[in-house]
Design a protein around this motif. Structure first.
Motif, PDB file in Angstrom:
ATOM      1  N   THR A 152      -2.952  10.413  18.184  1.00 48.08           N
ATOM      2  CA  THR A 152      -3.244   9.911  16.843  1.00 48.08           C
ATOM      3  C   THR A 152      -2.203   8.884  16.432  1.00 48.08           C
ATOM      4  O   THR A 152      -1.001   9.079  16.628  1.00 48.08           O
ATOM      5  CB  THR A 152      -3.261  11.069  15.822  1.00 48.08           C
ATOM      6  N   PHE A 153      -2.688   7.797  15.853  1.00 49.53           N
ATOM      7  CA  PHE A 153      -1.858   6.657  15.454  1.00 49.53           C
ATOM      8  C   PHE A 153      -2.094   6.371  13.978  1.00 49.53           C
ATOM      9  O   PHE A 153      -3.237   6.299  13.515  1.00 49.53           O
ATOM     10  CB  PHE A 153      -2.239   5.439  16.303  1.00 49.53           C
ATOM     11  N   TRP A 154      -1.000   6.190  13.222  1.00 48.03           N
ATOM     12  CA  TRP A 154      -1.094   5.828  11.805  1.00 48.03           C
ATOM     13  C   TRP A 154      -0.261   4.579  11.526  1.00 48.03           C
ATOM     14  O   TRP A 154       0.868   4.460  12.000  1.00 48.03           O
ATOM     15  CB  TRP A 154      -0.566   6.953  10.897  1.00 48.03           C
ATOM     16  N   SER A 155      -0.817   3.653  10.764  1.00 46.68           N
ATOM     17  CA  SER A 155      -0.088   2.479  10.282  1.00 46.68           C
ATOM     18  C   SER A 155       0.127   2.639   8.788  1.00 46.68           C
ATOM     19  O   SER A 155      -0.813   2.961   8.050  1.00 46.68           O
ATOM     20  CB  SER A 155      -0.907   1.212  10.551  1.00 46.68           C
ATOM     21  N   TYR A 156       1.371   2.397   8.331  1.00 53.42           N
ATOM     22  CA  TYR A 156       1.686   2.618   6.921  1.00 53.42           C
ATOM     23  C   TYR A 156       2.918   1.807   6.551  1.00 53.42           C
ATOM     24  O   TYR A 156       3.467   1.074   7.367  1.00 53.42           O
ATOM     25  CB  TYR A 156       1.897   4.108   6.651  1.00 53.42           C
ATOM     26  N   ASP A 157       3.337   1.899   5.301  1.00 54.90           N
ATOM     27  CA  ASP A 157       4.593   1.298   4.860  1.00 54.90           C
ATOM     28  C   ASP A 157       5.560   2.402   4.477  1.00 54.90           C
ATOM     29  O   ASP A 157       5.181   3.378   3.812  1.00 54.90           O
ATOM     30  CB  ASP A 157       4.358   0.384   3.651  1.00 54.90           C
ATOM     31  N   ASP A 158       6.823   2.251   4.878  1.00 53.68           N
ATOM     32  CA  ASP A 158       7.874   3.183   4.489  1.00 53.68           C
ATOM     33  C   ASP A 158       8.931   2.418   3.690  1.00 53.68           C
ATOM     34  O   ASP A 158       8.791   1.210   3.473  1.00 53.68           O
ATOM     35  CB  ASP A 158       8.461   3.885   5.718  1.00 53.68           C
ATOM     36  N   PRO A 159       9.988   3.071   3.216  1.00 54.79           N
ATOM     37  CA  PRO A 159      10.986   2.360   2.418  1.00 54.79           C
ATOM     38  C   PRO A 159      11.620   1.164   3.117  1.00 54.79           C
ATOM     39  O   PRO A 159      11.992   0.187   2.465  1.00 54.79           O
ATOM     40  CB  PRO A 159      12.020   3.450   2.105  1.00 54.79           C
ATOM     41  N   VAL A 160      11.749   1.213   4.452  1.00 55.88           N
ATOM     42  CA  VAL A 160      12.340   0.081   5.171  1.00 55.88           C
ATOM     43  C   VAL A 160      11.428  -1.129   5.123  1.00 55.88           C
ATOM     44  O   VAL A 160      11.850  -2.242   4.789  1.00 55.88           O
ATOM     45  CB  VAL A 160      12.661   0.464   6.633  1.00 55.88           C
ATOM     46  N   THR A 161      10.153  -0.960   5.465  1.00 58.96           N
ATOM     47  CA  THR A 161       9.242  -2.104   5.443  1.00 58.96           C
ATOM     48  C   THR A 161       9.009  -2.611   4.025  1.00 58.96           C
ATOM     49  O   THR A 161       8.854  -3.813   3.811  1.00 58.96           O
ATOM     50  CB  THR A 161       7.899  -1.765   6.106  1.00 58.96           C
ATOM     51  N   VAL A 162       9.011  -1.696   3.063  1.00 55.89           N
ATOM     52  CA  VAL A 162       8.869  -2.121   1.667  1.00 55.89           C
ATOM     53  C   VAL A 162      10.066  -2.969   1.256  1.00 55.89           C
ATOM     54  O   VAL A 162       9.929  -4.021   0.615  1.00 55.89           O
ATOM     55  CB  VAL A 162       8.714  -0.903   0.731  1.00 55.89           C
ATOM     56  N   TRP A 163      11.260  -2.522   1.624  1.00 50.36           N
ATOM     57  CA  TRP A 163      12.461  -3.298   1.301  1.00 50.36           C
ATOM     58  C   TRP A 163      12.409  -4.676   1.955  1.00 50.36           C
ATOM     59  O   TRP A 163      12.737  -5.683   1.329  1.00 50.36           O
ATOM     60  CB  TRP A 163      13.697  -2.530   1.756  1.00 50.36           C
ATOM     61  N   LEU A 164      11.961  -4.738   3.212  1.00 50.55           N
ATOM     62  CA  LEU A 164      11.836  -6.027   3.885  1.00 50.55           C
ATOM     63  C   LEU A 164      10.823  -6.929   3.180  1.00 50.55           C
ATOM     64  O   LEU A 164      11.003  -8.144   3.089  1.00 50.55           O
ATOM     65  CB  LEU A 164      11.433  -5.820   5.335  1.00 50.55           C
ATOM     66  N   LYS A 165       9.769  -6.338   2.663  1.00 46.27           N
ATOM     67  CA  LYS A 165       8.780  -7.134   1.927  1.00 46.27           C
ATOM     68  C   LYS A 165       9.352  -7.669   0.618  1.00 46.27           C
ATOM     69  O   LYS A 165       9.002  -8.779   0.189  1.00 46.27           O
ATOM     70  CB  LYS A 165       7.519  -6.306   1.680  1.00 46.27           C
TER      71      LYS A 165
ATOM     72  N   PRO B  33       0.811  -1.221   0.000  1.00 41.03           N
ATOM     73  CA  PRO B  33       0.000   0.000   0.000  1.00 41.03           C
ATOM     74  C   PRO B  33       0.842   1.268   0.000  1.00 41.03           C
ATOM     75  O   PRO B  33       1.933   1.307   0.577  1.00 41.03           O
ATOM     76  CB  PRO B  33      -0.779  -0.119   1.312  1.00 41.03           C
ATOM     77  N   THR B  34       0.296   2.301  -0.621  1.00 40.08           N
ATOM     78  CA  THR B  34       0.923   3.628  -0.578  1.00 40.08           C
ATOM     79  C   THR B  34       0.009   4.600   0.162  1.00 40.08           C
ATOM     80  O   THR B  34      -0.140   5.760  -0.224  1.00 40.08           O
ATOM     81  CB  THR B  34       1.209   4.157  -1.985  1.00 40.08           C
ATOM     82  N   TYR B  35      -0.603   4.109   1.222  1.00 43.97           N
ATOM     83  CA  TYR B  35      -1.473   4.951   2.038  1.00 43.97           C
ATOM     84  C   TYR B  35      -1.403   4.452   3.479  1.00 43.97           C
ATOM     85  O   TYR B  35      -0.918   3.351   3.752  1.00 43.97           O
ATOM     86  CB  TYR B  35      -2.920   4.906   1.528  1.00 43.97           C
ATOM     87  N   ALA B  36      -1.878   5.296   4.381  1.00 42.32           N
ATOM     88  CA  ALA B  36      -1.865   4.968   5.808  1.00 42.32           C
ATOM     89  C   ALA B  36      -3.292   4.892   6.337  1.00 42.32           C
ATOM     90  O   ALA B  36      -4.184   5.588   5.843  1.00 42.32           O
ATOM     91  CB  ALA B  36      -1.086   6.026   6.578  1.00 42.32           C
ATOM     92  N   ARG B  37      -3.471   4.052   7.342  1.00 44.61           N
ATOM     93  CA  ARG B  37      -4.749   3.992   8.053  1.00 44.61           C
ATOM     94  C   ARG B  37      -4.517   4.437   9.487  1.00 44.61           C
ATOM     95  O   ARG B  37      -3.530   4.041  10.117  1.00 44.61           O
ATOM     96  CB  ARG B  37      -5.342   2.587   8.001  1.00 44.61           C
ATOM     97  N   GLY B  38      -5.438   5.277   9.993  1.00 47.94           N
ATOM     98  CA  GLY B  38      -5.179   5.882  11.291  1.00 47.94           C
ATOM     99  C   GLY B  38      -6.389   6.040  12.177  1.00 47.94           C
ATOM    100  O   GLY B  38      -7.534   6.076  11.725  1.00 47.94           O
ATOM    101  N   TRP B  39      -6.098   6.153  13.485  1.00 47.51           N
ATOM    102  CA  TRP B  39      -7.111   6.295  14.529  1.00 47.51           C
ATOM    103  C   TRP B  39      -6.740   7.474  15.424  1.00 47.51           C
ATOM    104  O   TRP B  39      -5.568   7.841  15.548  1.00 47.51           O
ATOM    105  CB  TRP B  39      -7.155   5.044  15.388  1.00 47.51           C
TER     106      TRP B  39
ATOM    107  N   ALA C 108       6.739  -4.111  10.679  1.00 49.45           N
ATOM    108  CA  ALA C 108       5.772  -3.081  10.298  1.00 49.45           C
ATOM    109  C   ALA C 108       6.165  -1.781  10.977  1.00 49.45           C
ATOM    110  O   ALA C 108       6.939  -1.777  11.944  1.00 49.45           O
ATOM    111  CB  ALA C 108       4.364  -3.500  10.704  1.00 49.45           C
ATOM    112  N   VAL C 109       5.624  -0.679  10.485  1.00 52.31           N
ATOM    113  CA  VAL C 109       5.990   0.623  11.025  1.00 52.31           C
ATOM    114  C   VAL C 109       4.715   1.428  11.312  1.00 52.31           C
ATOM    115  O   VAL C 109       3.692   1.255  10.641  1.00 52.31           O
ATOM    116  CB  VAL C 109       6.922   1.383  10.048  1.00 52.31           C
ATOM    117  N   SER C 110       4.797   2.283  12.327  1.00 48.58           N
ATOM    118  CA  SER C 110       3.660   3.128  12.676  1.00 48.58           C
ATOM    119  C   SER C 110       4.151   4.478  13.165  1.00 48.58           C
ATOM    120  O   SER C 110       5.338   4.661  13.475  1.00 48.58           O
ATOM    121  CB  SER C 110       2.798   2.460  13.757  1.00 48.58           C
ATOM    122  N   LEU C 111       3.233   5.413  13.233  1.00 53.19           N
ATOM    123  CA  LEU C 111       3.492   6.747  13.760  1.00 53.19           C
ATOM    124  C   LEU C 111       2.555   7.009  14.921  1.00 53.19           C
ATOM    125  O   LEU C 111       1.394   6.575  14.904  1.00 53.19           O
ATOM    126  CB  LEU C 111       3.236   7.815  12.683  1.00 53.19           C
ATOM    127  N   TYR C 112       3.065   7.739  15.931  1.00 52.29           N
ATOM    128  CA  TYR C 112       2.187   8.113  17.044  1.00 52.29           C
ATOM    129  C   TYR C 112       2.535   9.512  17.524  1.00 52.29           C
ATOM    130  O   TYR C 112       3.712   9.870  17.663  1.00 52.29           O
ATOM    131  CB  TYR C 112       2.314   7.127  18.207  1.00 52.29           C
TER     132      TYR C 112
END
Length: 425
Positions: free
Chosen positions: A374-387, A305-311, A364-368
């Motif tokens: 506010t919390f966001w779950s997303y993919d960054d270059p590190v997690t993409v590389w791991l995938k 994904p190139t988007y984040a989901r957040g709460w 996986a990576v997240s922001l807080y």
């Protein structure tokens, strides 16, 4: 102290180094291949371009050429054509083939009578003759109705091939040669559709092969592969897989704001601490299920994904992960998705006040942000590389590749897409 979210690997050397140290552990997991390594066959590097990108996002096929993303793609999937009970239909004629005002991909003005995104794709393919372009078909009710009888399946498939592959759009307007195949985005077959879904894919393969024999060409047939067991259990995975060039395997939306607790939206592995662990909402479970059902690894192309989901309304316990929320996170006014709990990776790269947290269990990576809870779950270059490491090593020879949903939501440089391509080289 708040930190800005940076998109480039050089600015995240420490995080990348820590992630790199995890690779030996990652490769040693019993679920991975015993003898990982590159295969000789090139991997799919795919991306979905949504027809509506040209409107609110102002993102065009020309952007793919300008930012170098087109140089990295092996497959581009155009979303969507409509699946109706009686056949295929154009979803947006203005965007698809009538808009004469789109920026040129090659620098040459569009001469008509073909305009719109289809004309732009035509120019893109001339610049990249090895690029494969598919039309993605959408419409669960249409698929279900059309697939319910032999006559319906035959007529439906014939209509789709005539409209998109043969390119008979309208009197005097042809898009012949724009599309190299068909992607079936049936979200989702129900238990009553199971056998008919297989029969529909067989009919697609039959008619595409007949056309290919006449044209001395192989036409692609792919299908969206659901991530959740409640959905993929309604498919005869092995038999459907035999008809396909590959599954576009959903690797995202494992969690989102339809739930009231935070979680990772696209995790590679499970975590016993996850309150929802029993649901098996993680990539490895999905991949393992398809493999165990008899789908060859080379026919699994993993979605990124190139988007984040957040709460929001999330307490700072565990840096916001696995915590109750009061609702979807608000979106910045500049984010063109304009959807609570959803923002693009482009928007993520401009957020301030957040701290990045890397989950070494789930890769996986997240922001807080504790000040806004506010919390966001997303993919960054590190997690993409791991995938991409996962794609290359999950089975001997690797999985089939990876695709991006969606190209418009990447940053202006196409960082997520380019990281995917680099990792699969």
């Amino acid at each position: 102290m708040s930190t800005r979210v940076y998109v480039g690997l050089p600015g995240r050397v420490l995080t990348f180094f820590v992630a790199s140290l995890l690779i030996p552990i990652f490769l040693a997991r019993p679920s991975l291949a015993n003898e990982p390594g590159h295969d000789k066959k090139s991997k799919v590097v795919g991306g979905y371009f949504e027809e509506w990108s040209i409107y609110f996002a102002g993102y065009n096929i020309a952007n793919l050429q300008a930012n170098g993303v087109a140089d990295k793609l092996t497959h581009l999937t155009y979303a969507f054509g409509n699946a109706t009970p009686t056949g295929c239909a154009i979803a947006d004629s203005w965007a698809d083939y009538q808009d004469p005002y789109l920026p040129s991909v090659s620098g040459t003005p569009y001469a008509g009578p073909l305009y719109g995104n289809f004309a732009a794709l035509q120019q893109l393919k001339r610049l990249h003759p090895n690029l494969k372009v598919e039309i993605s078909l959408s419409g669960a009710a249409g698929f279900s109705a059309a697939a319910s009888s032999a006559q319906g399946r035959e007529a439906f498939v014939s209509s789709c091939i005539d409209l998109f592959v043969k390119g008979n759009l309208a009197p005097g307007v042809s898009a012949a040669g724009v599309f190299d195949g068909i992607d079936v985005d049936w979200e989702f077959p129900t238990a009553t559709d199971t056998v008919n879904a297989t029969l529909l894919l067989k009919e697609f393969r039959k008619q595409l092969d007949a056309l290919g024999k006449a044209n001395n060409k192989h036409y692609l047939l792919t299908m969206f592969g659901p991530a959740g067991q409640q959905n993929f259990s309604n498919l005869q995975l092995a038999e459907v897989g035999r008809q396909l060039d590959f599954f576009n395997l959903q690797g995202y939306d494992y969690h989102g704001t339809w739930e009231t607790s935070t979680n990772h939206a696209s995790p590679l592995f499970d975590d016993k601490q996850d309150p929802a662990a029993s649901d098996n909402f993680y990539i490895e479970y999905t991949v393992r299920s398809y493999l165990e059902a008899g789908v060859p690894g080379e026919k699994l192309v993993l979605g990124i994904p190139t988007y984040a989901r957040g709460w929001t309304g999330v307490t700072k316990i565990n840096d916001g992960l696995y915590q109750p929320s009061t609702g979807p996170a608000p979106f910045p006014s500049s984010d063109y998705l304009q959807t609570p709990g959803l923002i693009t990776y482009l928007t993520v790269t401009g957020l301030t006040g957040y701290t990045t947290h890397f989950d070494e269990r789930r890769l996986a990576v997240s922001l807080y942000d504790p000040s806004t809870q506010t919390f966001w779950s997303y993919d960054d270059p590190v997690t993409v590389w791991l995938k991409t490491v996962y794609v290359r090593t999950r089975v001997p020879g690797g999985l089939g590749g990876a695709f991006i949903w969606a190209l418009k939501d990447d940053d202006a440089n196409g960082t997520i897409t380019k990281t995917t391509a680099a990792g699969l080289r």
